[in-house]
Design a protein around this motif. Structure first.
Motif, PDB file in Angstrom:
ATOM      1  N   ALA A 106       0.775  -1.172   0.182  1.00 23.18           N
ATOM      2  CA  ALA A 106       0.072   0.095  -0.049  1.00 23.18           C
ATOM      3  C   ALA A 106       0.835   1.173   0.071  1.00 23.18           C
ATOM      4  CB  ALA A 106      -0.910   0.285   1.120  1.00 23.18           C
ATOM      5  N   SER A 107       1.904   1.332   0.644  1.00 22.41           N
ATOM      6  CA  SER A 107       2.982   2.405   0.677  1.00 22.41           C
ATOM      7  C   SER A 107       3.385   2.695  -0.616  1.00 22.41           C
ATOM      8  CB  SER A 107       3.920   2.406   1.799  1.00 22.41           C
ATOM      9  OG  SER A 107       4.780   1.281   1.335  1.00 22.41           O
ATOM     10  N   MET A 108       3.825   1.623  -1.066  1.00 23.25           N
ATOM     11  CA  MET A 108       4.385   1.757  -2.674  1.00 23.25           C
ATOM     12  C   MET A 108       3.094   2.143  -3.652  1.00 23.25           C
ATOM     13  SD  MET A 108       7.303  -1.093  -3.127  1.00 23.25           S
ATOM     14  CE  MET A 108       6.484  -2.324  -2.144  1.00 23.25           C
ATOM     15  N   ALA A 109       1.957   1.769  -3.630  1.00 20.49           N
ATOM     16  CA  ALA A 109       0.921   2.009  -4.497  1.00 20.49           C
ATOM     17  C   ALA A 109       0.488   3.495  -4.153  1.00 20.49           C
ATOM     18  CB  ALA A 109      -0.280   1.197  -4.094  1.00 20.49           C
ATOM     19  N   MET A 110       0.475   3.841  -2.916  1.00 24.25           N
ATOM     20  CA  MET A 110       0.052   5.107  -2.679  1.00 24.25           C
ATOM     21  C   MET A 110       0.917   6.344  -3.086  1.00 24.25           C
ATOM     22  SD  MET A 110      -2.908   5.026  -1.727  1.00 24.25           S
ATOM     23  CE  MET A 110      -3.344   6.718  -1.519  1.00 24.25           C
ATOM     24  N   THR A 127       3.196   9.982   5.170  1.00 24.21           N
ATOM     25  CA  THR A 127       2.291   8.615   5.499  1.00 24.21           C
ATOM     26  C   THR A 127       2.820   7.431   4.872  1.00 24.21           C
ATOM     27  OG1 THR A 127       0.581  10.206   5.443  1.00 24.21           O
ATOM     28  CG2 THR A 127      -0.116   7.869   5.349  1.00 24.21           C
ATOM     29  N   CYS A 128       3.339   7.624   3.431  1.00 19.07           N
ATOM     30  CA  CYS A 128       3.926   6.166   2.706  1.00 19.07           C
ATOM     31  C   CYS A 128       5.264   5.897   3.452  1.00 19.07           C
ATOM     32  CB  CYS A 128       4.399   6.824   1.148  1.00 19.07           C
ATOM     33  SG  CYS A 128       3.129   7.316   0.208  1.00 19.07           S
ATOM     34  N   SER A 131       3.990   3.914   6.664  1.00 23.46           N
ATOM     35  CA  SER A 131       3.508   2.891   6.222  1.00 23.46           C
ATOM     36  C   SER A 131       4.395   1.985   5.900  1.00 23.46           C
ATOM     37  CB  SER A 131       2.356   3.113   5.012  1.00 23.46           C
ATOM     38  OG  SER A 131       1.302   3.884   5.385  1.00 23.46           O
ATOM     39  N   MET A 132       5.341   2.267   5.449  1.00 23.14           N
ATOM     40  CA  MET A 132       6.722   1.461   4.944  1.00 23.14           C
ATOM     41  C   MET A 132       7.404   0.942   6.299  1.00 23.14           C
ATOM     42  SD  MET A 132       8.294   0.117   2.448  1.00 23.14           S
ATOM     43  CE  MET A 132       7.745   1.316   0.948  1.00 23.14           C
ATOM     44  N   ILE A 133       7.435   1.958   7.066  1.00 24.81           N
ATOM     45  CA  ILE A 133       8.244   1.545   8.463  1.00 24.81           C
ATOM     46  C   ILE A 133       7.329   0.371   9.463  1.00 24.81           C
ATOM     47  CG2 ILE A 133       9.328   2.222  10.781  1.00 24.81           C
ATOM     48  CD1 ILE A 133       9.934   4.779   8.943  1.00 24.81           C
ATOM     49  N   LEU A 134       6.053   0.713   9.376  1.00 24.20           N
ATOM     50  CA  LEU A 134       5.188  -0.020  10.045  1.00 24.20           C
ATOM     51  C   LEU A 134       4.942  -1.299   9.562  1.00 24.20           C
ATOM     52  CD1 LEU A 134       2.379   2.546  10.798  1.00 24.20           C
ATOM     53  CD2 LEU A 134       4.097   1.731  12.721  1.00 24.20           C
ATOM     54  N   GLY A 135       4.875  -1.523   8.323  1.00 25.51           N
ATOM     55  CA  GLY A 135       4.741  -2.550   7.529  1.00 25.51           C
ATOM     56  C   GLY A 135       6.070  -3.414   7.642  1.00 25.51           C
TER      57      GLY A 135
END
Length: 168
Positions: A106-110, A127-128, A131-135
């Protein structure tokens, strides 16, 4: 009799000695996502559901911008991750692998959709990155989160080292 497993997880450790640390990190990640969602929903209540950064002044919550859609999604995902960690018993293993993968994708798509009309969740570059770090945290917790009996642990260890295990 072999048990049903996800293809490709045979090489992942069972009962890894750092599993408690990864469970705590996954729990804290889930709590962060849940709290972000709750606060984001409260602060963005008057906005359109899919408000975008260029259309509206999105409220900043825990260093990230939030719109109502992203906040509701965060509440659901955060609650699922927290509950999975509390339940344990390999539920957290599967949820963390899945949620981590989804967050990374999702982070890459967003990131690709940041400056388009398809940015329905109101993502920004911050946010991207978040999201990458949390992922990555959740995915890593999933990689080391499997539990099993000592026999399964020994069999998995032998399998990883190319040895065969015989039952007596």
């Amino acid at each position: 009799m072999p048990s049903a497993t996800i293809v490709g997880v045979d090489h992942l450790p069972i009962n890894h000695h750092l599993r408690p640390l990864y469970r705590v990190l996954a729990f804290l990640t889930g709590v962060y996502i849940l709290v972000f969602g709750i606060l984001g929903y409260v602060k963005s209540k008057g906005l359109e559901t899919f408000a975008q950064p260029n259309d509206a002044d999105l409220p900043r919550v825990l260093w990230l911008d939030a719109n109502p859609a992203f906040s509701i999604l965060s509440i659901v995902v955060g609650a699922v991750v927290v509950l999975a960690v509390i339940v344990g018993r390999n539920v957290d293993f599967y949820v963390n692998l899945l949620a981590g993968s989804v967050f990374l994708l999702a982070s890459m798509a967003m990131m690709a959709l940041l400056h388009t009309d398809l940015n329905y969740l109101g993502f920004t570059m911050a946010t991207c990155i978040a999201s990458m770090i949390l992922g990555l945290i959740m995915f890593t917790a999933g990689l080391y989160g499997r539990v099993g009996s000592s026999e399964r642990e020994a069999a998995a260890e032998a399998h990883r080292h190319g040895q065969t295990v015989t039952d007596h």
